[in-house]
Design an enzyme around this catalytic site. Structure first.
Site, mmCIF file in Angstrom:
data_model
loop_
_atom_site.group_PDB
_atom_site.id
_atom_site.type_symbol
_atom_site.label_atom_id
_atom_site.label_comp_id
_atom_site.label_asym_id
_atom_site.label_seq_id
_atom_site.Cartn_x
_atom_site.Cartn_y
_atom_site.Cartn_z
ATOM 1 N N CYS A 162 0.810 -1.222 0.000
ATOM 2 C CA CYS A 162 0.000 0.000 0.000
ATOM 3 C C CYS A 162 0.843 1.272 0.000
ATOM 4 C CB CYS A 162 -0.931 0.002 1.204
ATOM 5 S SG CYS A 162 -1.935 -1.500 1.275
ATOM 6 N N HIS A 302 -2.886 7.586 6.454
ATOM 7 C CA HIS A 302 -3.136 6.298 5.794
ATOM 8 C C HIS A 302 -4.534 5.827 6.179
ATOM 9 C CE1 HIS A 302 -2.130 2.724 3.642
ATOM 10 N NE2 HIS A 302 -2.274 1.949 4.697
ATOM 11 N N GLU A 313 -1.045 4.705 13.897
ATOM 12 C CA GLU A 313 -0.728 5.906 13.127
ATOM 13 C C GLU A 313 -0.964 7.149 13.981
ATOM 14 O OE1 GLU A 313 -1.387 7.900 8.710
ATOM 15 O OE2 GLU A 313 -2.796 6.367 9.405
ATOM 16 N N LYS A 334 -9.832 7.773 2.686
ATOM 17 C CA LYS A 334 -10.277 6.385 2.456
ATOM 18 C C LYS A 334 -11.702 6.175 2.962
ATOM 19 C CE LYS A 334 -5.771 3.989 2.461
ATOM 20 N NZ LYS A 334 -4.851 5.121 2.670
ATOM 21 N N HIS A 339 -9.914 1.778 0.197
ATOM 22 C CA HIS A 339 -8.453 1.650 0.172
ATOM 23 C C HIS A 339 -8.025 1.147 -1.200
ATOM 24 C CE1 HIS A 339 -4.411 1.012 1.123
ATOM 25 N NE2 HIS A 339 -4.502 0.268 2.217
ATOM 26 N N PHE A 398 1.529 -3.557 3.996
ATOM 27 C CA PHE A 398 1.919 -4.891 4.443
ATOM 28 C C PHE A 398 3.413 -5.096 4.148
ATOM 29 C CE2 PHE A 398 -2.476 -7.178 3.908
ATOM 30 C CZ PHE A 398 -2.954 -6.467 4.994
#
Length: 412
Positions: A162, A302, A313, A334, A339, A398
């Site tokens: 991502c 994010h 975060e 998002k 996403h 990831f």
């Protein structure tokens, strides 16, 4: 080191297949999430997704050519050609050897992979398409955009989950600043709303399961969040050296002044405790720009709507910005787009440069129940008209990949 500016943007998203529509819907707080229609979703625990709707690649690409490309490449070509047009870039006058393309994708041609695997199983190896490999591989979006534009400079695809397209933009920033290119089309593309990838993410229990109210399924930083909503699409930015942009009289939207990239070295999917890897990426971007952390006006988080990402975060932002973290608006778009995986960073970078251009901070929609561990200003439900001098965009993937991009209001 040369200054690097953004002169054009293009996007294909679940809330608009062009930047004008996309940005209008971001301002309005429109959700692009609904029940998945691309395949039969009835046997899946998660039934919601943020699909691109009413898209036709034929406006940008010959039909015969399009049949030899995966859908993620269609999105990349469309976003990139829109960005070229937005920048007023005359491809006949640009030095093609100093023009590059860097486009990230976390998954690449998954739709092609699944279709050809089915053919292989049912009809044998002799029936697999000769275009299978060039349609599937993750670098082909960059390759096809280069063919379309004639760009002969640096060209590659970035694969860092991502964080892919944020890394692509960061790499382009460094290459232009160092003088290795004058112009780079940078961004990301993804089209992973497919049966197999959905099954995989469902099995991981990573996806939101709020099937009864799909529009509310993506709810970053709220206590009720249950997972992320998969989206699809592409974003591309025209990045140029300031000298090149000024020489051709380009309209400069914003400047990119900072980039930080790190890894957690912790776990294949879970972020490091307290987001320490993301904190280092943000700190590097701020240091790279040579500013005080308190000067940042807006953070596009994010913000995936997953338990640990949002919590960690938030902790990472506090680590980097200290007490001023509570004074910086933080939002996750998002909540509207879902996403977009490897394309998320590029689309969210576009949000940041338009936020700077229009002095507007987008909302985090679906924010209805506060989480005590997420206690910053998440711009709940309604955007704000406010000057944005510096905007930071975070992408966390990831594998522990972290990337932060820092954009600035352009000043001659």
């Amino acid at each position: 080191m040369r200054r690097v500016v953004i002169t054009g943007v293009g996007a294909v998203t679940p809330i608009g297949n062009d930047v004008k529509t996309f940005w209008e819907n971001i301002k309005k707080g429109v959700s692009g999430v609904d029940i998945v229609t691309r395949f039969d979703i009835s046997d899946y625990n998660c039934k919601v997704g943020a699909e691109v709707k009413d898209f036709s690649v034929e406006e940008f690409c010959d039909r015969k050519e399009a049949k030899r490309m995966d859908r993620y490449t269609h999105y990349a070509i469309a976003a990139s050609m829109m960005a070229v047009n937005d920048a007023g870039l005359d491809l006949e006058k640009v030095d093609s050897e100093k023009m590059g393309v860097i486009i990230g994708s976390g998954i690449g041609g998954m739709e092609t992979f699944e279709a050809q695997a089915k053919i292989m199983g049912e009809k044998g190896p002799g029936r697999v398409s000769p275009f299978f490999i060039p349609m599937m591989i993750s670098n082909m979006a960059a390759g096809q955009v280069a063919i379309k534009t004639g760009a002969k400079g640096v060209n590659y695809g970035v694969v860092s989950a991502c964080a892919s397209s944020s890394n692509a933009i960061g790499d382009a920033f460094r290459l232009i600043a160092a003088g290795d290119a004058d112009v780079i089309i940078a961004g990301g593309a993804e089209a992973a709303i497919t049966p197999l990838s959905y099954a995989g993410f469902c099995s991981m229990k990573a996806l939101a399961t709020n099937n009864e109210e799909p529009k509310k399924a993506s709810c970053p930083f709220t206590k009720s969040r249950s997972g992320f909503v998969m989206g699809e699409g592409a974003g591309s930015l025209i990045m140029e050296s300031l000298e090149h942009a000024k020489a051709r009289g380009a309209n400069i939207i914003a400047e990119i002044v900072g980039y930080g990239a790190t890894d957690d070295a912790h776990h294949v999917t879970a972020p490091a405790p307290d987001g320490e890897g993301g904190a280092r990426a943000m700190a590097l971007a701020v240091k790279n720009a040579g500013i005080d952390p308190s000067e940042v006006s807006y953070i596009n988080a994010h913000g995936t709507s997953t338990e640990y990402n949002d919590k960690y975060e938030t902790a990472a932002i506090k680590t980097v910005f200290g007490d001023s973290a509570y004074n910086i608006p933080v939002s996750s778009t998002k909540s509207m787009t879902g996403h977009l995986l490897g394309a998320a960073g590029a689309v969210e970078a576009i949000v940041c440069v338009l936020a700077i251009r229009d002095s507007f901070i987008p909302a985090t929609i679906n924010y209805d129940e506060k989480d005590p561990e997420c206690d910053l200003d998440y711009v709940p439900n309604e955007g704000r008209n406010k000057e944005v001098r510096y905007a930071l965009s975070n992408s966390l993937g990831f594998g522990g990949h972290n990337a932060s991009l820092l954009f600035k209001k352009y000043e001659d």
